[in-house]
Scaffold this active site. Sequence first.
Site, PDB file in Angstrom:
ATOM      1  CD  GLU A  76      -4.157  63.111  -2.084  1.00 18.67           C
ATOM      2  OE1 GLU A  76      -3.400  63.007  -3.079  1.00 18.67           O
ATOM      3  OE2 GLU A  76      -3.775  62.876  -0.920  1.00 18.67           O
TER       4      GLU A  76
ATOM      5  CG  HIS B  49      -1.514  69.336   7.513  1.00 15.60           C
ATOM      6  ND1 HIS B  49      -0.387  69.466   6.755  1.00 15.60           N
ATOM      7  CD2 HIS B  49      -1.659  67.999   7.722  1.00 15.60           C
ATOM      8  CE1 HIS B  49       0.131  68.262   6.528  1.00 15.60           C
ATOM      9  NE2 HIS B  49      -0.619  67.360   7.091  1.00 15.60           N
TER      10      HIS B  49
END
Lengths: 322, 368
Positions: A60, A129
């Site tokens: 990321e 998540h």
Amino acid sequence: MANLNLVQAINLALIQEMEKDDRVLILGEDVGVNGGVFRVTEGLQKRFGEKRVVDTPLAESGIIGTSIGLAMAGLRPVPEIQFEGFLGPAYDQICSHAARMRTRTRGAYTVPLTIRVPVGGGIHAPELHSDSPEAIYAHTPGLKVVMPSSPYDAKGLLVSAIRDPDPVIFFEPKRVYRAFREEVPEDEYTIPIGKARVICEGTDLTVISWGASVMQCMESIEKSSKSVELIDLRTIYPLDIETIEASVRKTGRCVIVHEAPFTCGFGAEVAATIMERCFLHLEAPVQRVTGFDTIMPYYKLELNYLPDATRISGAINDIAAY
Amino acid sequence: MPKKTVLSVQIEFVSILDEHGNYDAALGDGLIPDADLIKLYEAMSSCRYLDEVAFKLQRSGRMGTYPQNMGQEAGSLGAAYILNKDDWLVTCYRENCGLFWRGVPMESILLHWMGDERGNAMPREHFATPIAVPIGTQMLHAAGLAWASKYRGDSQIACTFFGDGATSEGDFHEAANFAANLDLPVVFCCQNNFWAISTPGRIECSAPTVAQRGIAYGMPCLQVDGNDIFACAYATKWAAERARQESKPSFIEMVTYRLGDHTTADDARRYRDQAEVDVWKERDPLLRTRMHLERKKLWDSSKEEAMQARVKTDVDAAVKRAEEIAAPPAADLFNSMYAELPPTLAHQRDTMQTHSLASEQAAKVEGH
Ligand SMILES: Cc1ncc(C[n+]2csc(CCOP(=O)(O)OP(=O)(O)O)c2C)c(N)n1
Ligand SMILES: [Mg+2]
């Protein structure tokens, strides 16, 4: 006009912006061949090729760091971070560079970057998540933070975000992805960043929310005997103070609803703004119905954590009776 | 001045029991006694059956997203078999087989994927850290755990598992660098299964081996057949000895393959050819282990049948136990937050509300 869900509306906005402007490119984990784990970028690599829709290494910080470089060189990257829980490794690049480049270089370099991030809980997902970190980025000067709650808004806001000269974090509430469809024009339109939407007008009290929580607010309001005005912020930062102020001056009562934790959630900022701007109009203390100050739980308890219509109705009733 | 070579590296590949059942006695003998091999085969079979059951549980709404381990049983099992029971096992989500060998109850893993945090309450005596969801992060913890052992003068080492995709994350590189430069007793095990969800290996690592990523940090490296329980045990033994005796890290690339989808939320047909999967089905770690046992006359179909029946009973019982565990009370959201719950949080727990008037109303009702 097509009847689209949130995933399709975002997909359409991406297609149209890519067709219009060849500086726009998409990068991220699994966004190409696989079309993204939520299929938001479905079909885009086929359509625009591997040069413009790029499957990146699993990193990321790398995705955002290279996007910053691409943007500084004049392109319009639209990176995807697969889930909000994985913004962590990108935090340094977002906050130490993307947010500061314009200021640091006195405008010589800018970072016109749109970071797409699925956000929030309620879809039975594993750990990390399901979080709601919008306040962290709203608290980072130099960033704009957007979170649409409907397909129509998402399309118009994403176009604005991609064209915006500054970095925008575009949060996509997962719970809304396939929750419902609505009419979304094929034709180009934009929704300005920084403008809230009054979903329904009312006179007794104001409910302010954003993201997936807007659905729970609507559920609660439908059942309520009160005349409730519902405002969907759509953009977290910059905050549309005018719309909030006009509404709360009218109703004198306000409930703020969000999934993120209570303490330092963006509701705190909204409440403080109302206190500053509407003090003499308030009939009751501003109320916040939010996630708890806990780690977002695994899914067996997620519905205990997320604000639901019952909790929202409780606050509406309490504040109406005050 | 003529240029001269300052470094040329070689990486050895270790295969002891190959997919055709060929066995290298010179490397393999003495590594795993027959009686143990039978147990290891049963452990792999059990893990495989669990995967099948978990898949069905997910499909019928009785479990959340689940990542099958199918095809990758040998790597973590080979390592767990070799390591001491008090060596740290620092894993992600494709190491069920090694964790079960260590003694972690199947219910723990089941509960985790059934959306219940209590699945992560790993009993400390297993020296196994909870499943790490953010990819590539746990290797640094292994470095820290190993460091603590070195600090105390213990002989305990840490073994960490991660995927090929994880080696793209910055944290992996920091872990390798820390371990190598601070002389930490860590065994790095990369399960290279050629895919990171839909992202093929060449996007994660364009060098010819993942193993050489270890060399970059000054660690000795081995590449092994990750579907070969002997090779995995062999490499772990080699690395564990170096860690224990010299307090130094090593890097093992276990070449394997994910026979299933990435998770139950994935559909691998979107991005990879069935022909590729079929090739790897032939290289299944279970098939070759069974073949080897049969060749040694240690196994036959009646033993297989009896074992499968045992496995089914055990796994089904574990699933039943896991499913019988009722959802935790809502207060569980709060109970493990801090050693001492701050008052505002205790208040949230007691009221299950965040808006202040709720408490005022409640107080009024009580007052009347
Ligand atoms: C930091 C972070 N980014 C993204 C993800 C989403 N994700 C989960 S597994 C995975 C791929 C992992 O690939 P690899 O490391 O090769 O392990 P494998 O699944 O193949 O065993 C991704 C991208 C994540 N969990 N954490
Ligand atoms: Mg992999």
